[in-house]
Design an enzyme around this catalytic site. Structure first.
Site, mmCIF file in Angstrom:
data_model
loop_
_atom_site.group_PDB
_atom_site.id
_atom_site.type_symbol
_atom_site.label_atom_id
_atom_site.label_comp_id
_atom_site.label_asym_id
_atom_site.label_seq_id
_atom_site.Cartn_x
_atom_site.Cartn_y
_atom_site.Cartn_z
ATOM 1 N N ASN A 14 0.793 -1.230 0.015
ATOM 2 C CA ASN A 14 0.045 0.018 0.055
ATOM 3 C C ASN A 14 0.933 1.228 0.263
ATOM 4 O O ASN A 14 0.548 2.246 -0.537
ATOM 5 C CB ASN A 14 -0.963 -0.104 1.254
ATOM 6 C CG ASN A 14 -1.770 1.306 1.262
ATOM 7 O OD1 ASN A 14 -2.692 1.241 0.345
ATOM 8 N ND2 ASN A 14 -1.547 2.191 2.315
ATOM 9 N N ALA A 20 -5.262 11.030 -9.320
ATOM 10 C CA ALA A 20 -6.392 11.141 -8.391
ATOM 11 C C ALA A 20 -6.318 10.105 -7.383
ATOM 12 O O ALA A 20 -5.457 9.079 -7.303
ATOM 13 C CB ALA A 20 -7.672 10.828 -9.204
ATOM 14 N N ASP A 36 -8.360 5.318 0.178
ATOM 15 C CA ASP A 36 -7.137 4.941 -0.700
ATOM 16 C C ASP A 36 -5.938 5.268 0.274
ATOM 17 O O ASP A 36 -5.218 4.632 0.203
ATOM 18 C CB ASP A 36 -7.120 5.970 -1.925
ATOM 19 C CG ASP A 36 -5.881 5.593 -3.014
ATOM 20 O OD1 ASP A 36 -5.139 4.551 -2.577
ATOM 21 O OD2 ASP A 36 -5.835 5.845 -4.031
ATOM 22 N N ASP A 57 0.198 4.678 -6.132
ATOM 23 C CA ASP A 57 -1.088 5.063 -6.976
ATOM 24 C C ASP A 57 -0.944 3.812 -7.892
ATOM 25 O O ASP A 57 -0.436 3.529 -9.102
ATOM 26 C CB ASP A 57 -0.381 6.345 -7.835
ATOM 27 C CG ASP A 57 -1.441 6.690 -8.727
ATOM 28 O OD1 ASP A 57 -2.731 6.054 -8.847
ATOM 29 O OD2 ASP A 57 -1.230 7.545 -9.630
ATOM 30 N N ASP A 85 -1.930 -7.480 3.147
ATOM 31 C CA ASP A 85 -2.129 -6.104 4.318
ATOM 32 C C ASP A 85 -2.937 -5.051 3.602
ATOM 33 O O ASP A 85 -2.789 -4.702 2.552
ATOM 34 C CB ASP A 85 -0.676 -5.581 4.640
ATOM 35 C CG ASP A 85 -0.904 -4.379 5.827
ATOM 36 O OD1 ASP A 85 -1.575 -4.932 6.906
ATOM 37 O OD2 ASP A 85 -0.521 -3.252 5.678
ATOM 38 N N HIS A 132 -7.606 -0.402 1.357
ATOM 39 C CA HIS A 132 -7.124 0.875 0.912
ATOM 40 C C HIS A 132 -6.710 0.701 -0.599
ATOM 41 O O HIS A 132 -5.950 1.683 -1.008
ATOM 42 C CB HIS A 132 -6.015 1.163 1.684
ATOM 43 C CG HIS A 132 -6.267 1.322 3.153
ATOM 44 N ND1 HIS A 132 -6.959 2.484 3.783
ATOM 45 C CD2 HIS A 132 -6.359 0.506 4.111
ATOM 46 C CE1 HIS A 132 -7.146 2.204 4.956
ATOM 47 N NE2 HIS A 132 -6.948 0.894 5.222
ATOM 48 N N GLU A 145 -6.544 -8.901 4.522
ATOM 49 C CA GLU A 145 -6.774 -8.234 5.911
ATOM 50 C C GLU A 145 -7.889 -7.241 4.975
ATOM 51 O O GLU A 145 -7.379 -5.900 4.417
ATOM 52 C CB GLU A 145 -5.803 -7.693 6.433
ATOM 53 C CG GLU A 145 -6.494 -6.809 7.448
ATOM 54 C CD GLU A 145 -5.618 -5.682 8.088
ATOM 55 O OE1 GLU A 145 -5.670 -5.192 9.196
ATOM 56 O OE2 GLU A 145 -4.791 -5.118 7.172
#
Length: 485
Positions: free
Chosen positions: A104, A183, A196, A204, A233, A237, A263
Site C-alpha cells: 500500500n 487522483a 485510498d 498510485d 495487508d 485501501h 486483511e
C-alpha cells in the site's frame, strides 16, 4: 480423508527487536506441527524504516535482510539467510508458509522531490483544503545500499498519489499529489470519503508502472522464498481491480495450491461480500465480523446471547472464504484496532473457531505465547493446546448445533470411520454451571468421554441412543471426546 488445517499468525506487535525471530520459527517448527499447526503467517520480511519496525513501514521490498540499509543488514526478525532456513524448516515439517505482503505504501525515502499537491480534509479525503501548491516531499527511493541487485526499479513521486509530510514547511497532513491522471483510486473503501490513502507515500495503482512493478516483485518474492501463499495487508485501501489482478498473477505463478488471504478490516458483512464479488472470489478474507462478535461476547458476559455469535459473519455466509480468528497484532491491547477478546471468554472463543466444520482458523502468537509491551499478557498455550489436539484428532464428521438457550450453546461432531476415535461434543456457558443434552450418534453408545479442557473432571458415558448430558462449568467451555492413551 481431508484432515483439518490450522494456521498460526507467528508474531505479535511487541516482539523483542532482537533479530532472532526467524531462528525462533526454525526451532519451533517441529513443536508447532506436533501441536496441530500446519501453516504459519509470518510478519513482513522486507527492510523497513528502522531495524525495530514491525515491517509495515516498508522501505525496500527487495531487501529481506541482505543489505546494509536503514541502520542494519537484518530486519527486526533476522537476516535473509535465517529467513530461508526458517522456511526450509517449516517445509521439512510439512508446514506451509504465508508471507505478509505490504503493498500500500513506502516509508523512509532516500531523497526529497518537489511536486504539486493539494491538502485534503483528513475526515473527507475528497474535500480539498485551499489551493494547489508546490512542496518538497520524501518520495524518491533509490536504494543506495542495494543498488540494482534483484531490481533496477526506482520510485519517484509519479508512482504515488499522496503523502503525509510536507518537508517544505515541516507540516503533517494528507497531501494529494497532482498531475496528469492523478487522483485517489476509486475502487477502495469509502470511509473518510475515500480510504485510498493510509500512511507514508501512498502507491498510485492508476499508474501502470506501479501495477507492473508490484506483480513483478511478487513473482520474485515467491521464487526467492518459495512461500506457499500470501497474507495481503490493508486491502481496503488498495484498488480492488488491482487486488484481483495481483491475486490471479500470483496464483498462476505460484501454482494451483498457492493460497492468499486478505486483511479487509471492515465488520460490515455486506461490504465484505461486495469485495469478494468485486475480486471474483480469488482470495479468502479474515472474518472481522466474527472477531467483533467474540470481542462483544467477552465484554458483555451473561448479557450476550450466544445464539447470535455467528450472525452476520463471513464464516456463516461464505464459509469457504473465511479465515476465522480470535485476535491479532492490531486488535491486541494498546494497538491501532484494539478490540481484545477478554477472559474468561478467550478459551471459548478459540473453541468456536477451532472445533467447527467451517472456516480456516488462525491462532494468534500473542494468545499462545504471550504479549510484551505496555499491556503484557501471559500466553495461553495450556488452554489452546487441548483444542488444537481435538481439532487435529477428533473434530470430524457431521455437525449438529444446539443453539437454543441464550447463555448455553453446544454442538457435536459425530466423527468418521476414517478417523478412528473421532467425534466430539462442545458446550459453552457464559453464565453459571450447566449441562446440555446432545446426541453424538448411536455408534458412540457406551463410550466413556472426558473433557479435554479439564474444566470438568468426571467422565460421562454415552447412552444407547447416542445421547448424553454434557456438563460445563460457569463462564467456560468443555470439550468432550473419547480419551486417548
Amino acid at each position: 480423508m481431508k484432515k483439518n488445517h490450522t494456521m498460526m499468525q507467528f508474531f505479535e506487535w511487541h516482539l523483542e527487536a532482537d533479530g532472532a525471530h526467524w531462528n525462533r520459527l526454525k526451532e519451533m517448527a517441529s513443536m508447532l506441527k506436533e501441536n496441530g499447526i500446519d501453516s504459519v503467517w509470518i510478519p513482513p520480511a522486507a527492510k523497513s524504516e528502522t531495524p525495530d519496525d514491525n515491517g509495515y513501514g516498508v522501505y525496500d521490498l527487495y531487501d529481506l535482510g541482505e543489505f546494509d540499509q536503514k541502520g542494519s543488514i537484518r530486519t527486526k526478525y533476522g537476516t535473509k539467510e535465517e529467513l530461508l532456513e526458517a522456511i526450509a524448516s517449516c517445509h521439512e515439517h510439512d508446514i506451509c508458509v504465508y508471507a505478509d505482503v505490504v503493498m500500500n505504501h513506502k516509508a523512509a525515502a532516500d531523497e526529497k522531490e518537489t511536486f504539486e499537491v493539494v491538502k485534503v480534509n483528513e475526515e473527507n479525503r475528497n474535500e480539498d483544503i485551499g489551493e494547489p501548491f508546490e512542496m518538497e516531499g520524501w518520495t524518491k527511493f533509490t536504494f543506495p545500499g542495494r543498488g540494482d541487485t534483484h531490481s533496477d526499479f526506482k520510485w519517484n513521486y509519479t508512482h504515488f498519489n499522496g503523502t503525509d509530510y510536507n518537508a517544505s514547511d515541516d507540516e503533517e497532513g494528507i497531501f494529494r499529489i497532482l498531475g496528469e491522471d492523478k487522483a485517489w483510486n476509486e475502487n477502495v473503501a469509502d470511509e473518510f470519503g475515500n480510504y485510498d490513502f493510509l500512511m507514508f507515500a501512498n502507491y498510485d495503482y492508476n499508474n501502470p508502472e506501479v501495477r507492473e512493478e508490484m506483480i513483478s516483485w511478487s513473482k520474485w518474492l515467491t521464487d526467492t522464498l518459495e512461500v506457499d501463499g500470501y497474507r495481503l495487508d490493508a486491502i481496503k485501501h488498495i484498488n480492488y481491480d488491482f487486488v484481483k489482478e495481483f491475486a490471479e498473477q500470483a496464483m498462476e505463478h505460484g501454482g494451483e495450491d498457492f493460497y492468499i488471504v486478505g486483511e479487509f478490516w471492515l465488520s460490515d458483512l455486506a461490504e465484505c461480500q461486495a469485495f469478494l464479488d468485486n475480486i471474483d472470489y480469488k482470495i479468502d478474507l479474515f472474518d472481522v465480523s466474527l472477531h467483533f462478535n467474540l470481542h462483544n461476547a467477552s465484554n458483555a458476559g451473561a448479557d450476550y446471547d450466544l445464539r447470535e455469535i455467528f450472525e452476520d459473519t463471513l464464516v456463516k455466509s461464505h464459509p469457504m472464504h473465511a479465515v476465522t480468528f480470535v485476535d491479532n497484532h492490531d486488535s491486541q491491547p494498546e494497538e491501532s484496532l484494539e478490540s481484545w477478546v477478554e477472559e474468561p471468554f478467550k478459551q471459548s472463543a478459540y473453541a468456536l473457531i477451532l472445533l467447527r466444520e467451517d472456516g480456516y482458523p488462525c491462532v494468534f502468537y500473542g494468545d499462545y505465547f504471550g504479549i510484551n509491551g505496555p499491556a503484557p499478557e501471559e500466553g495461553k498455550a495450556e488452554a489452546i493446546d487441548p483444542l488444537l489436539y481435538v481439532r487435529k484428532n477428533k473434530a470430524y464428521g457431521e455437525q449438529e448445533d444446539y443453539f437454543e438457550e441464550a447463555n448455553l450453546i453446544g454442538w457435536v461432531r459425530r466423527g468418521t470411520e476414517e478417523m478412528e476415535g473421532s467425534g466430539c461434543a462442545v458446550v459453552i456457558s457464559n453464565e453459571g454451571d450447566n449441562s446440555l443434552t446432545m446426541n453424538v450418534g448411536e455408534e458412540h453408545a457406551g463410550e466413556a468421554w472426558v473433557d479435554y479442557t479439564r474444566n470438568c473432571k468426571d467422565e460421562i458415558i454415552i447412552e444407547e441412543d447416542g445421547t448424553a448430558s454434557f456438563p460445563v462449568m460457569g463462564e467456560s467451555v468443555s470439550v468432550w471426546a473419547t480419551p486417548d492413551e
